[in-house]
Design a protein around this motif. Structure first.
Motif, PDB file in Angstrom:
ATOM      1  N   PRO A  30       0.826  -1.212   0.000  1.00  0.00           N
ATOM      2  CA  PRO A  30       0.000   0.000   0.000  1.00  0.00           C
ATOM      3  C   PRO A  30       0.860   1.263   0.000  1.00  0.00           C
ATOM      4  O   PRO A  30       1.847   1.344   0.730  1.00  0.00           O
ATOM      5  CB  PRO A  30      -0.795  -0.103   1.301  1.00  0.00           C
ATOM      6  CG  PRO A  30      -0.725  -1.531   1.693  1.00  0.00           C
ATOM      7  CD  PRO A  30       0.572  -2.040   1.169  1.00  0.00           C
ATOM      8  N   LEU A  31       0.477   2.230  -0.820  1.00  0.00           N
ATOM      9  CA  LEU A  31       1.175   3.502  -0.899  1.00  0.00           C
ATOM     10  C   LEU A  31       0.126   4.605  -0.974  1.00  0.00           C
ATOM     11  O   LEU A  31      -0.814   4.517  -1.768  1.00  0.00           O
ATOM     12  CB  LEU A  31       2.072   3.542  -2.132  1.00  0.00           C
ATOM     13  CG  LEU A  31       2.939   4.789  -2.197  1.00  0.00           C
ATOM     14  CD1 LEU A  31       4.403   4.393  -2.172  1.00  0.00           C
ATOM     15  CD2 LEU A  31       2.625   5.590  -3.423  1.00  0.00           C
ATOM     16  N   LEU A  32       0.276   5.616  -0.123  1.00  0.00           N
ATOM     17  CA  LEU A  32      -0.658   6.734  -0.089  1.00  0.00           C
ATOM     18  C   LEU A  32       0.095   8.034  -0.295  1.00  0.00           C
ATOM     19  O   LEU A  32       1.178   8.226   0.268  1.00  0.00           O
ATOM     20  CB  LEU A  32      -1.381   6.781   1.256  1.00  0.00           C
ATOM     21  CG  LEU A  32      -2.207   5.553   1.625  1.00  0.00           C
ATOM     22  CD1 LEU A  32      -2.576   5.574   3.099  1.00  0.00           C
ATOM     23  CD2 LEU A  32      -3.458   5.494   0.782  1.00  0.00           C
ATOM     24  N   GLN A  33      -0.486   8.911  -1.091  1.00  0.00           N
ATOM     25  CA  GLN A  33       0.033  10.264  -1.248  1.00  0.00           C
ATOM     26  C   GLN A  33      -0.866  11.165  -0.413  1.00  0.00           C
ATOM     27  O   GLN A  33      -2.093  11.099  -0.514  1.00  0.00           O
ATOM     28  CB  GLN A  33      -0.007  10.678  -2.715  1.00  0.00           C
ATOM     29  CG  GLN A  33       0.925   9.875  -3.591  1.00  0.00           C
ATOM     30  CD  GLN A  33       0.702  10.177  -5.059  1.00  0.00           C
ATOM     31  OE1 GLN A  33       0.364   9.292  -5.805  1.00  0.00           O
ATOM     32  NE2 GLN A  33       0.881  11.430  -5.454  1.00  0.00           N
ATOM     33  N   LEU A  34      -0.239  12.006   0.433  1.00  0.00           N
ATOM     34  CA  LEU A  34      -0.985  12.807   1.398  1.00  0.00           C
ATOM     35  C   LEU A  34      -0.598  14.275   1.328  1.00  0.00           C
ATOM     36  O   LEU A  34       0.512  14.621   0.935  1.00  0.00           O
ATOM     37  CB  LEU A  34      -0.683  12.308   2.821  1.00  0.00           C
ATOM     38  CG  LEU A  34      -0.882  10.826   3.102  1.00  0.00           C
ATOM     39  CD1 LEU A  34      -0.206  10.438   4.398  1.00  0.00           C
ATOM     40  CD2 LEU A  34      -2.349  10.499   3.138  1.00  0.00           C
ATOM     41  N   THR A  35      -1.517  15.124   1.790  1.00  0.00           N
ATOM     42  CA  THR A  35      -1.196  16.532   1.988  1.00  0.00           C
ATOM     43  C   THR A  35      -0.621  16.682   3.397  1.00  0.00           C
ATOM     44  O   THR A  35      -0.667  15.747   4.204  1.00  0.00           O
ATOM     45  CB  THR A  35      -2.460  17.415   1.882  1.00  0.00           C
ATOM     46  OG1 THR A  35      -3.326  17.094   2.966  1.00  0.00           O
ATOM     47  CG2 THR A  35      -3.156  17.236   0.551  1.00  0.00           C
ATOM     48  N   ASN A  36      -0.113  17.864   3.708  1.00  0.00           N
ATOM     49  CA  ASN A  36       0.383  18.129   5.066  1.00  0.00           C
ATOM     50  C   ASN A  36      -0.724  18.001   6.105  1.00  0.00           C
ATOM     51  O   ASN A  36      -0.455  17.758   7.276  1.00  0.00           O
ATOM     52  CB  ASN A  36       0.993  19.533   5.151  1.00  0.00           C
ATOM     53  CG  ASN A  36       2.384  19.580   4.570  1.00  0.00           C
ATOM     54  OD1 ASN A  36       3.048  18.562   4.402  1.00  0.00           O
ATOM     55  ND2 ASN A  36       2.840  20.779   4.250  1.00  0.00           N
ATOM     56  N   GLU A  37      -1.960  18.169   5.679  1.00  0.00           N
ATOM     57  CA  GLU A  37      -3.107  18.093   6.598  1.00  0.00           C
ATOM     58  C   GLU A  37      -3.656  16.667   6.697  1.00  0.00           C
ATOM     59  O   GLU A  37      -4.749  16.468   7.188  1.00  0.00           O
ATOM     60  CB  GLU A  37      -4.210  19.060   6.144  1.00  0.00           C
ATOM     61  CG  GLU A  37      -3.829  20.526   6.235  1.00  0.00           C
ATOM     62  CD  GLU A  37      -2.903  20.958   5.093  1.00  0.00           C
ATOM     63  OE1 GLU A  37      -3.022  20.422   3.968  1.00  0.00           O
ATOM     64  OE2 GLU A  37      -2.041  21.819   5.346  1.00  0.00           O
ATOM     65  N   ARG A  38      -2.948  15.678   6.192  1.00  0.00           N
ATOM     66  CA  ARG A  38      -3.275  14.245   6.257  1.00  0.00           C
ATOM     67  C   ARG A  38      -4.420  13.842   5.330  1.00  0.00           C
ATOM     68  O   ARG A  38      -4.989  12.771   5.487  1.00  0.00           O
ATOM     69  CB  ARG A  38      -3.605  13.801   7.685  1.00  0.00           C
ATOM     70  CG  ARG A  38      -2.516  14.000   8.670  1.00  0.00           C
ATOM     71  CD  ARG A  38      -2.840  13.422  10.005  1.00  0.00           C
ATOM     72  NE  ARG A  38      -4.196  13.675  10.452  1.00  0.00           N
ATOM     73  CZ  ARG A  38      -4.541  13.927  11.708  1.00  0.00           C
ATOM     74  NH1 ARG A  38      -3.629  13.949  12.638  1.00  0.00           N
ATOM     75  NH2 ARG A  38      -5.789  14.135  12.035  1.00  0.00           N
ATOM     76  N   GLN A  39      -4.778  14.692   4.374  1.00  0.00           N
ATOM     77  CA  GLN A  39      -5.800  14.327   3.391  1.00  0.00           C
ATOM     78  C   GLN A  39      -5.158  13.393   2.364  1.00  0.00           C
ATOM     79  O   GLN A  39      -4.049  13.645   1.895  1.00  0.00           O
ATOM     80  CB  GLN A  39      -6.342  15.560   2.680  1.00  0.00           C
ATOM     81  CG  GLN A  39      -7.162  16.469   3.556  1.00  0.00           C
ATOM     82  CD  GLN A  39      -8.430  15.802   4.051  1.00  0.00           C
ATOM     83  OE1 GLN A  39      -8.563  15.588   5.244  1.00  0.00           O
ATOM     84  NE2 GLN A  39      -9.342  15.487   3.164  1.00  0.00           N
ATOM     85  N   ILE A  40      -5.860  12.342   1.998  1.00  0.00           N
ATOM     86  CA  ILE A  40      -5.352  11.399   1.002  1.00  0.00           C
ATOM     87  C   ILE A  40      -5.599  11.977  -0.385  1.00  0.00           C
ATOM     88  O   ILE A  40      -6.738  12.260  -0.759  1.00  0.00           O
ATOM     89  CB  ILE A  40      -6.033  10.022   1.155  1.00  0.00           C
ATOM     90  CG1 ILE A  40      -5.743   9.451   2.540  1.00  0.00           C
ATOM     91  CG2 ILE A  40      -5.570   9.075   0.050  1.00  0.00           C
ATOM     92  CD1 ILE A  40      -6.522   8.189   2.872  1.00  0.00           C
ATOM     93  N   VAL A  41      -4.528  12.191  -1.124  1.00  0.00           N
ATOM     94  CA  VAL A  41      -4.613  12.701  -2.492  1.00  0.00           C
ATOM     95  C   VAL A  41      -4.804  11.536  -3.448  1.00  0.00           C
ATOM     96  O   VAL A  41      -5.615  11.588  -4.365  1.00  0.00           O
ATOM     97  CB  VAL A  41      -3.339  13.490  -2.867  1.00  0.00           C
ATOM     98  CG1 VAL A  41      -3.373  13.928  -4.322  1.00  0.00           C
ATOM     99  CG2 VAL A  41      -3.163  14.678  -1.943  1.00  0.00           C
TER     100      VAL A  41
END
Length: 174
Positions: A30-41
């Motif tokens: 699993p790989l997730l791209q996130l914003t600094n605010e922990r939102q999943i992009v």
């Protein structure tokens, strides 16, 4: 000519994007791209399979309730340094993970500023526990016959040392 050049560039970027998208989806973990605010992009196919679909635009805390993971994300954002850690997700099935949170040097256009890579350690830890349990059980099972043999040997060396009948009976049992 400018229109043709712009169209070619756009098509090349679309191909590059599709290639990167395919490569991320091909990763086994699993790989997730996130914003600094922990939102999943973005979540790759392995992440969606593990945590369910429609992960985009969700807060990571709603997907993975792990205070230690969220703390590592906060440290990565504040210090701009990658973080390694392990954590356990208790529900729906208890799973153990190793995680690497890596901040990007600068945020991407889509808002991605962190990459979270996960490795599921559950099967490895279960195999280790099975090995530990087997060794403990085997050790316990071997102790009883060894204690019996030691008792017979001590008896043959001691009180039954000169007793031919006891020696024959004990040797037959042993």
């Amino acid at each position: 000519r400018l229109d043709n050049t712009a169209t070619r560039r756009l098509k090349r970027r679309e191909r590059d994007f599709d290639g990167l998208e395919g490569a991320l989806d091909a990763l086994p973990g699993p790989l997730l791209q996130l914003t600094n605010e922990r939102q999943i992009v973005r979540a790759n196919r392995a992440a969606e399979k593990m945590f369910g679909g429609n992960l985009e635009d969700r807060d990571l805390a709603g997907v993975m309730r792990s205070p230690s993971l969220l703390a590592a994300l906060s440290r990565a954002v504040e210090e701009r340094v990658g973080q390694d850690m392990q954590f356990v997700l208790p529900a729906p099935i208890e799973r153990s993970f190793a995680a690497r949170v890596e901040p990007l040097s600068k945020p991407a256009r889509d808002g991605t500023s962190l990459v979270l890579a996960l490795v599921d350690l559950t099967s490895i830890q279960r195999a280790d526990q099975m090995r530990v349990d087997f060794v403990a059980n085997a050790s316990h099972e071997i102790r009883t016959p060894l204690a019996t043999l030691i008792g017979f040997i001590e008896t043959l060396r001691g009180p039954a040392k000169d007793d031919e009948e006891a020696r024959t009976r004990f040797l037959a049992i042993m």
